[in-house]
Design a protein around this motif. Structure first.
Motif, PDB file in Angstrom:
ATOM      1  N   GLU A 133      41.484  38.089  26.306  1.00  0.00           N
ATOM      2  CA  GLU A 133      41.504  37.741  27.711  1.00  0.00           C
ATOM      3  C   GLU A 133      40.257  38.316  28.468  1.00  0.00           C
ATOM      4  OE1 GLU A 133      44.159  37.114  30.286  1.00  0.00           O
ATOM      5  OE2 GLU A 133      44.579  35.751  28.600  1.00  0.00           O
TER       6      GLU A 133
ATOM      7  N   PRO B 234      40.341  44.774  32.868  1.00  0.00           N
ATOM      8  CA  PRO B 234      39.743  44.166  33.825  1.00  0.00           C
ATOM      9  C   PRO B 234      39.039  44.905  34.827  1.00  0.00           C
ATOM     10  CG  PRO B 234      41.786  42.907  33.421  1.00  0.00           C
ATOM     11  CD  PRO B 234      42.036  43.866  32.511  1.00  0.00           C
ATOM     12  N   GLU B 235      39.689  45.855  35.106  1.00  0.00           N
ATOM     13  CA  GLU B 235      39.318  46.872  36.211  1.00  0.00           C
ATOM     14  C   GLU B 235      37.812  47.325  35.730  1.00  0.00           C
ATOM     15  OE1 GLU B 235      42.272  46.721  35.164  1.00  0.00           O
ATOM     16  OE2 GLU B 235      43.469  47.252  36.955  1.00  0.00           O
TER      17      GLU B 235
ATOM     18  N   GLN C 188      35.543  44.903  36.514  1.00  0.00           N
ATOM     19  CA  GLN C 188      35.206  44.711  38.032  1.00  0.00           C
ATOM     20  C   GLN C 188      34.219  46.216  38.353  1.00  0.00           C
ATOM     21  OE1 GLN C 188      38.895  44.375  39.796  1.00  0.00           O
ATOM     22  NE2 GLN C 188      38.850  42.198  39.471  1.00  0.00           N
TER      23      GLN C 188
ATOM     24  N   GLN D 177      30.608  40.423  44.570  1.00  0.00           N
ATOM     25  CA  GLN D 177      31.847  40.474  45.284  1.00  0.00           C
ATOM     26  C   GLN D 177      32.134  38.986  45.313  1.00  0.00           C
ATOM     27  OE1 GLN D 177      33.581  42.584  45.062  1.00  0.00           O
ATOM     28  NE2 GLN D 177      31.982  44.473  45.132  1.00  0.00           N
TER      29      GLN D 177
ATOM     30  N   LEU E   9      33.280  37.676  42.172  1.00  0.00           N
ATOM     31  CA  LEU E   9      34.475  38.149  41.599  1.00  0.00           C
ATOM     32  C   LEU E   9      35.842  37.628  42.138  1.00  0.00           C
ATOM     33  CD1 LEU E   9      33.746  42.127  41.465  1.00  0.00           C
ATOM     34  CD2 LEU E   9      34.317  40.712  39.423  1.00  0.00           C
ATOM     35  N   SER E  10      35.642  37.534  43.334  1.00  0.00           N
ATOM     36  CA  SER E  10      36.600  36.781  44.389  1.00  0.00           C
ATOM     37  C   SER E  10      37.249  35.505  43.950  1.00  0.00           C
ATOM     38  CB  SER E  10      36.348  36.948  45.676  1.00  0.00           C
ATOM     39  OG  SER E  10      35.314  35.965  45.839  1.00  0.00           O
ATOM     40  N   GLN E  11      36.243  34.859  42.933  1.00  0.00           N
ATOM     41  CA  GLN E  11      36.644  33.539  42.425  1.00  0.00           C
ATOM     42  C   GLN E  11      37.301  33.619  41.293  1.00  0.00           C
ATOM     43  OE1 GLN E  11      33.402  30.621  43.427  1.00  0.00           O
ATOM     44  NE2 GLN E  11      32.552  32.069  44.717  1.00  0.00           N
ATOM     45  N   VAL E  12      37.539  34.744  40.789  1.00  0.00           N
ATOM     46  CA  VAL E  12      38.218  34.524  39.309  1.00  0.00           C
ATOM     47  C   VAL E  12      39.437  35.294  39.416  1.00  0.00           C
ATOM     48  CG1 VAL E  12      37.846  35.055  36.825  1.00  0.00           C
ATOM     49  CG2 VAL E  12      35.840  34.171  38.255  1.00  0.00           C
ATOM     50  N   ASP E  13      40.511  34.795  38.767  1.00  0.00           N
ATOM     51  CA  ASP E  13      41.676  35.524  38.747  1.00  0.00           C
ATOM     52  C   ASP E  13      41.711  36.273  37.445  1.00  0.00           C
ATOM     53  OD1 ASP E  13      44.376  36.308  38.445  1.00  0.00           O
ATOM     54  OD2 ASP E  13      45.053  34.586  39.054  1.00  0.00           O
ATOM     55  N   PRO E  14      41.566  37.710  37.002  1.00  0.00           N
ATOM     56  CA  PRO E  14      41.576  38.174  36.060  1.00  0.00           C
ATOM     57  C   PRO E  14      42.723  38.069  35.365  1.00  0.00           C
ATOM     58  CG  PRO E  14      41.519  39.808  37.981  1.00  0.00           C
ATOM     59  CD  PRO E  14      41.408  38.501  38.301  1.00  0.00           C
ATOM     60  N   THR E  15      43.884  37.626  36.016  1.00  0.00           N
ATOM     61  CA  THR E  15      45.087  37.428  34.912  1.00  0.00           C
ATOM     62  C   THR E  15      45.147  36.263  34.306  1.00  0.00           C
ATOM     63  OG1 THR E  15      46.436  36.814  36.953  1.00  0.00           O
ATOM     64  CG2 THR E  15      46.479  39.137  36.471  1.00  0.00           C
ATOM     65  N   ASN E  16      44.283  35.232  34.950  1.00  0.00           N
ATOM     66  CA  ASN E  16      44.314  34.045  34.185  1.00  0.00           C
ATOM     67  C   ASN E  16      42.979  33.567  34.197  1.00  0.00           C
ATOM     68  OD1 ASN E  16      45.209  31.684  32.957  1.00  0.00           O
ATOM     69  ND2 ASN E  16      46.428  30.612  34.989  1.00  0.00           N
ATOM     70  N   PRO E  17      41.873  33.883  33.710  1.00  0.00           N
ATOM     71  CA  PRO E  17      40.659  33.760  34.019  1.00  0.00           C
ATOM     72  C   PRO E  17      40.289  32.300  33.939  1.00  0.00           C
ATOM     73  CG  PRO E  17      40.654  35.299  32.258  1.00  0.00           C
ATOM     74  CD  PRO E  17      42.101  35.000  32.560  1.00  0.00           C
TER      75      PRO E  17
ATOM     76  N   LYS F  45      52.301  35.736  28.909  1.00  0.00           N
ATOM     77  CA  LYS F  45      51.451  35.540  30.126  1.00  0.00           C
ATOM     78  C   LYS F  45      51.694  34.542  30.756  1.00  0.00           C
ATOM     79  CE  LYS F  45      46.690  34.059  30.979  1.00  0.00           C
ATOM     80  NZ  LYS F  45      45.585  33.602  30.461  1.00  0.00           N
TER      81      LYS F  45
ATOM     82  N   LYS G 289      43.107  36.624  44.835  1.00  0.00           N
ATOM     83  CA  LYS G 289      42.711  35.928  43.396  1.00  0.00           C
ATOM     84  C   LYS G 289      42.092  37.173  42.237  1.00  0.00           C
ATOM     85  CE  LYS G 289      40.925  31.785  41.592  1.00  0.00           C
ATOM     86  NZ  LYS G 289      40.185  30.539  41.865  1.00  0.00           N
ATOM     87  N   SER G 290      41.205  38.169  42.877  1.00  0.00           N
ATOM     88  CA  SER G 290      40.407  38.852  42.199  1.00  0.00           C
ATOM     89  C   SER G 290      41.141  40.199  41.748  1.00  0.00           C
ATOM     90  CB  SER G 290      39.069  39.244  42.874  1.00  0.00           C
ATOM     91  OG  SER G 290      39.421  39.908  44.190  1.00  0.00           O
TER      92      SER G 290
ATOM     93  N   THR H 272      43.478  42.521  39.758  1.00  0.00           N
ATOM     94  CA  THR H 272      43.794  42.676  38.449  1.00  0.00           C
ATOM     95  C   THR H 272      45.626  42.749  38.437  1.00  0.00           C
ATOM     96  OG1 THR H 272      43.566  45.152  38.151  1.00  0.00           O
ATOM     97  CG2 THR H 272      41.718  43.548  37.787  1.00  0.00           C
TER      98      THR H 272
ATOM     99  N   PHE I 299      52.796  42.460  30.484  1.00  0.00           N
ATOM    100  CA  PHE I 299      51.717  41.494  30.302  1.00  0.00           C
ATOM    101  C   PHE I 299      50.150  42.493  30.249  1.00  0.00           C
ATOM    102  CE2 PHE I 299      47.944  39.915  32.906  1.00  0.00           C
ATOM    103  CZ  PHE I 299      47.354  38.761  32.058  1.00  0.00           C
TER     104      PHE I 299
ATOM    105  N   TYR J 285      45.917  43.259  27.079  1.00  0.00           N
ATOM    106  CA  TYR J 285      44.609  44.060  26.923  1.00  0.00           C
ATOM    107  C   TYR J 285      44.430  44.872  25.752  1.00  0.00           C
ATOM    108  CZ  TYR J 285      44.173  41.873  31.353  1.00  0.00           C
ATOM    109  OH  TYR J 285      44.143  41.051  32.529  1.00  0.00           O
TER     110      TYR J 285
END
Lengths: 309, 723
Positions: free
Chosen positions: A217, A265-266, A269, A296, A299-307, B633, B652-653, B655, B681, B686
């Protein structure tokens, strides 16, 4: 090991007041075997940070003040004919140290800059056709002034890319500034700084960091971030696979400092802006606010839970 | 997490919530979208424009114009002031709420008052459209926008109650799709046009099978309203005929009805479509007996079913039946068209004692009915005294010369048949001729026609003939209907147009009963055999057209072909889509059940299985693309989507952990159910991404599925209690 790292951090933070995040980033960078570029106005504590880092890690350390008349041989060293042995002997330059602080790297001529940066990339230098290995943990901490200042030679993109991170310290907060101004010593003595780590311990830590686990992930997340940077229509440059690799390495190191053996993911980031901003916008300077605007945005354009979804 | 990042995040949350609040209170549209909204409202209302009351029409136009003017001015001013590329925004909410409320109340009261004259259906339509107009002033959030567009779709489709032609239906379908498209556009304005179109096409395509299934199986209730007689001025037959009436119809290309025979089509000359029988003549006008304005003599109406007529003494059924389906266009009358002798098993169709079928109601929408005719049946083998008297009744004062002639003929011929033949022979041999532009007759005098002008069309001949018969003592009456029909080879059906309207006579002879006699056939046989001849058409075209003659266009082969094709499509549309009424539906169901019983069950079952398999495959192929392989997921993402529906939106960003923390702080009530999902999840994605066995994963999945269900339930409850 983690307590050791915590001690190192605590000591550096006690010297570089009010900048825990930057200190942590710098440490993460060095633990990830990356070189670091500190960019800021004069008098913001760049050199202090670099000094403290080197000394705390217990490594041999040399500072080179870059000036416009500094020659490559001043950095690398020069081969001089030795009467007794009847042969050319290398008089090693400042670079033959485990930690090299290249102060105000953008004031030297491009020729000297590239000598330093070549050494950073390859871990060895050649003088008169003879190759000399550099010492094993080898870090370059470079500092630079903002480009608008007179008498500077901007580092080209290809050379900026060799720094794992670019950070800036920024102005201190009111409390921190009060603390700085009230402290009795004008400069904290270098002797006061204890070396917390031995070389073997450093190696061990680096080994542990390389063992930090990275979930698929997370890899997807890094891929997604890189891809977004490539789609970007602004003037920003795209992130290369090498940038992605640096990002992962820095994130692992960060996770280790955060006392984890897996990356979340943190972590990505946290290190994304320092690792990527100078690759995305090499000529934009990293002072004051809006410093990491492009990062930034990505980063704001990617969803870390569903990249990649 | 360090302090700075935490601060950053907090800032982000603040921004997002601030934005959300702003979005709720005041929706802003850019000029393009805004005017799109107005244009679509106009288009949707246009579909119903024929039905609108004048006052409402003015109100609707005024509302649109008000919106348009206020914003047109604002947009123009802003454009000239800023002179920049900044997009301009406007909110349609330009009236204070209390004015809208007052308008809504007074409008509703107005519609309620007008309800008496409008009727139930139109009142409801007006109420709907009135709300639609007012809603435009009430757009403050995306939800309102959604409601407005959906309302518009409803308005546009309700117009199909009134008009059902294929062209109009296509136009409405296009309009509805356009409405859906604009809905997509409002909700995803950044999506590129091709992507939006693709999405629309995809969704429409997916909904087609559902629509078809619903169309077939959804119970068709007959409407509880009476569609008002809005088109009473339509061309068509009327229930009283004066000489010269049908000539008006002869020019009309309007469709009257269509017929498809189950087996072979009969010959053209056999196609006398009885619509009604006129047996009362006052010297000028033929009309149905005992019928006052709108009043019907109940005794003359009966059932049309075969079993009923078999017992009847009025008719002797002979020979085999001829089955066919008729699709009548709305005539706003109640008579139907059929060949003699017609029976129908449909409950809503009856038969008069003069053998004309009628519909129990007003034909305000396309009507499809099934008829079986027995051409060889003998109509009224025994004529009742009452009927005989009625069909011999004569108004003697208007046409004395004709009366005298009839009486003279009676003396000459004792046999009815030879008398009839004599009259027909006279029509044929003397210089009577057939024209649709006959000279004018004074006071509709049959004398004048018969002895002087000698030029006329079916009505003149039938009317004169019937008069002579009655005067000679032979029971006779006039029948009005249609003759022939045009075969469309593309669909193998007959189209009967208004121009096929015809009138003929019926005489009663002992033993053979009522016999059809068409005096027009004696004058112009080609009229009967082939329908309207081209000569006659030309005669019209010369007279009625100026510079541009349709005739040259008609002559073109391709035009004819195209017309035939379009007509065939329209026929199929009418037959299968509009004609699919409740009765037909129950018939289809009954057939299905019957065939199931007959052991075709296995076949149908196989078909059903195949359909299910296809559907399953289809659903799967649609889903696979988006669904992550990891079910935990997937469930997590589903939970996110669920929360987003209830306004707990993940930036969106963010986590997973940050979002869980966000939910914790902002919606502590949801955290109990959401955090297990989030935790599982993050842990599995992770940390333990390689260690957990499939079994443990499944166990974990079951746990969080329970949490998910609880979360869904909780959100639903919240929603209920909030509203």
């Amino acid at each position: 090991m983690q307590t050791l790292v915590a001690n190192v951090l605590a000591q550096i933070e006690s010297v570089v007041i009010g900048k825990p995040h930057q200190v942590k980033l710098a440490l993460a960078c060095l633990l990830a075997k990356g070189h670091i570029l500190i960019e800021d106005l004069p008098g913001m504590g760049k050199t202090t940070l670099a000094n403290t880092l080197a000394l705390t890690l217990g490594l041999s350390y040399q500072r080179i003040q870059f000036t416009s008349d500094l020659m490559p041989s001043d950095v690398i060293g020069v081969a001089i004919f030795d009467e007794t042995s009847k042969s050319f002997q290398l008089h090693p330059g400042a670079i033959f140290n485990q930690v090299v602080l290249a102060d105000e790297v953008n004031r030297a001529s491009p020729k000297t800059q590239s000598a330093l940066l070549e050494a950073m990339e390859e871990g060895r230098v050649s003088v008169d056709g003879v190759t000399h290995e550099l010492p094993a943990p080898f870090f370059v901490i470079a500092t630079q002034n903002p480009m608008s200042h007179a008498g500077t030679y901007p580092l080209p993109e290809s050379q900026l890319d060799r720094f794992m991170m670019r950070i800036s310290l920024g102005f201190p907060t009111v409390d921190a500034e009060r603390q700085i101004l009230q402290s009795t010593a004008s400069h904290r003595d270098v002797e006061d700084i204890k070396a917390f780590l031995k070389v073997e311990q450093l190696r061990e830590i680096q080994q542990l960091i390389s063992n930090v686990r990275v979930a698929p992930e997370i890899v997807d997340y890094v891929i997604a971030l890189c891809r977004v940077s490539r789609l970007n229509e602004s003037k920003a440059k795209a992130l290369s696979p090498r940038a992605g690799k640096s990002l992962l390495a820095a994130a692992k190191s960060w996770a280790f400092i955060e006392n984890r053996d897996y990356v979340i993911p943190e972590d990505i980031q946290a290190v994304f802006a320092p690792v990527c901003e100078h690759r995305l916008a090499p000529q934009q300077h990293h002072i004051f606010e809006q410093a990491d605007e492009i990062s930034q945005q990505i980063l704001s354009q990617v969803d870390p839970t569903n990249p990649l979804g | 997490m360090t302090k700075t990042t935490e601060q950053n995040l907090k800032q982000k949350y603040k921004n997002s919530t601030a934005k959300k609040v702003a979005g709720k209170s005041d929706l802003k549209l850019n000029s393009k979208m805004y005017f799109g909204l107005l244009i679509f409202q106009l288009l949707n209302l246009l579909t119903l424009v024929l039905q609108f009351n004048f006052i409402y029409l003015i109100f609707a136009i005024f509302a649109l114009a008000l919106q348009f003017m206020v914003h047109f001015k604002a947009f123009r001013q802003a454009a000239s002031n800023t002179n920049s590329a900044v997009t301009l925004y406007a909110s349609p909410k330009i009236l204070p709420s209390w004015i809208i409320l007052v308008l809504a109340l007074s409008g509703s009261v107005g519609i309620a008052l007008a309800g008496q004259t409008l009727g139930l259906l139109l009142s409801m339509i007006h109420l709907l459209c009135f709300a639609y107009s007012l809603k435009l002033f009430e757009i403050t959030s995306r939800k309102d926008l959604y409601q407005l567009v959906v309302l518009g779709i409803f308005v546009a489709t309700s117009s199909l109650i009134f008009i059902q032609s294929i062209y109009f239906s296509i136009a409405v379908i296009v309009l509805v799709l356009a409405n859906f498209w604009i809905l997509i556009h409002y909700f995803a304005p950044t999506m590129a046009l091709p992507v939006q179109t693709k999405l629309l096409a995809k969704l429409s395509l997916y909904s087609v099978p559902v629509a078809i299934v619903l169309f077939i199986v959804f119970p068709k209730l007959s409407p509880f309203w009476q569609v008002p007689n809005v088109e009473s001025a339509k061309v068509g037959l009327s229930d009283s005929v004066k000489i010269g009436d049908i000539a008006q119809l002869a020019l009309s290309d309007e469709l009257a009805f269509r017929v498809s025979f189950q087996n072979n089509n009969p010959e053209h000359a056999q196609l006398y479509w009885r619509a009604m029988v006129l047996d009362d003549f006052d010297g000028v006008t033929w009309r149905q007996d005992q019928q006052e304005e709108g009043q019907h003599n109940k005794q003359r109406y009966g059932s049309a079913s075969l079993s009923h007529t078999k017992d009847s003494v009025d008719v002797a059924i002979k020979g085999t039946g001829l089955a066919y389906q008729v699709i009548a266009e709305p005539s706003f009358q109640s008579w139907l068209f059929a060949l003699d002798f017609a029976t129908s098993e449909q409950g809503n169709i009856g038969q008069r004692d003069d053998y004309a079928l009628f519909y129990r109601g007003i034909i305000s929408q396309t009507l499809s009915y099934q008829v079986t005719s027995y051409p060889k049946a003998i109509l009224a083998p025994n004529l009742s005294a009452e009927s005989r008297a009625l069909n011999l009744a004569l108004s003697t004062d208007n046409n004395p010369k004709l009366l005298a002639k009839a009486q003279q003929l009676r003396k000459q011929y004792s046999e009815d048949k030879s008398l009839i033949n004599h009259v027909l022979a006279e029509f044929n041999q003397q210089d009577y001729f057939y024209t649709l532009q006959p000279p004018k007759l004074n006071n509709n005098s049959l004398d004048q026609f018969y002895f002087d002008t000698k030029a006329g069309f079916c009505e003149h001949y039938a009317s004169t003939f019937t008069y002579v018969m009655r005067a000679a003592g032979i029971p006779a009456r006039m029948v009005v209907g249609y003759l022939g029909g045009e075969l469309n080879p593309n669909g193998n059906y007959l189209s009967v147009y208004q121009r096929n309207a015809h009138a003929w006579s019926e005489v009663w002879l002992p033993e053979s009963g009522w016999q059809r006699v068409d005096p027009t056939a004696a004058v112009a046989p080609e009229r009967v055999e082939r329908g309207f001849s081209n000569n006659l058409r030309q005669e019209y075209n010369h007279l009625s057209s100026g510079l541009f003659s349709m005739q040259s266009l008609r002559a073109m082969q391709w035009y004819q072909q195209l017309k035939m094709q379009i007509d065939a499509i329209d026929y199929q549309w009418t037959r299968w889509v509009i004609g699919y009424t409740g009765q037909k539906q129950s018939r289809v169901m009954a057939q299905l059940i019957a065939s199931l019983k007959q052991g075709k069950a296995i076949g149908y079952f196989m078909l059903f299985l195949i359909a299910v398999a296809l559907l399953f495959y289809f659903v799967k192929s649609v889903q696979v693309k988006d669904k992550p392989k990891d079910r935990i997921k997937a469930l997590y993402l589903k939970a996110l989507a669920l929360l987003a529906q209830h306004n707990v939106v993940k930036i969106k960003s963010m986590t997973a952990q940050q979002f869980a923390h966000f939910v914790d702080t902002t919606h502590p009530d949801l955290a109990a159910n959401f955090s297990p999902i989030s935790k599982s999840f993050t842990e599995l994605a992770y940390q333990n991404f390689e260690e957990l066995s499939q079994q443990e994963r499944n166990k974990r999945l079951a746990e969080i599925q329970a949490s998910y269900r609880k979360l869904r339930w909780q959100l639903w409850l919240n929603k209920l209690s909030v509203k």
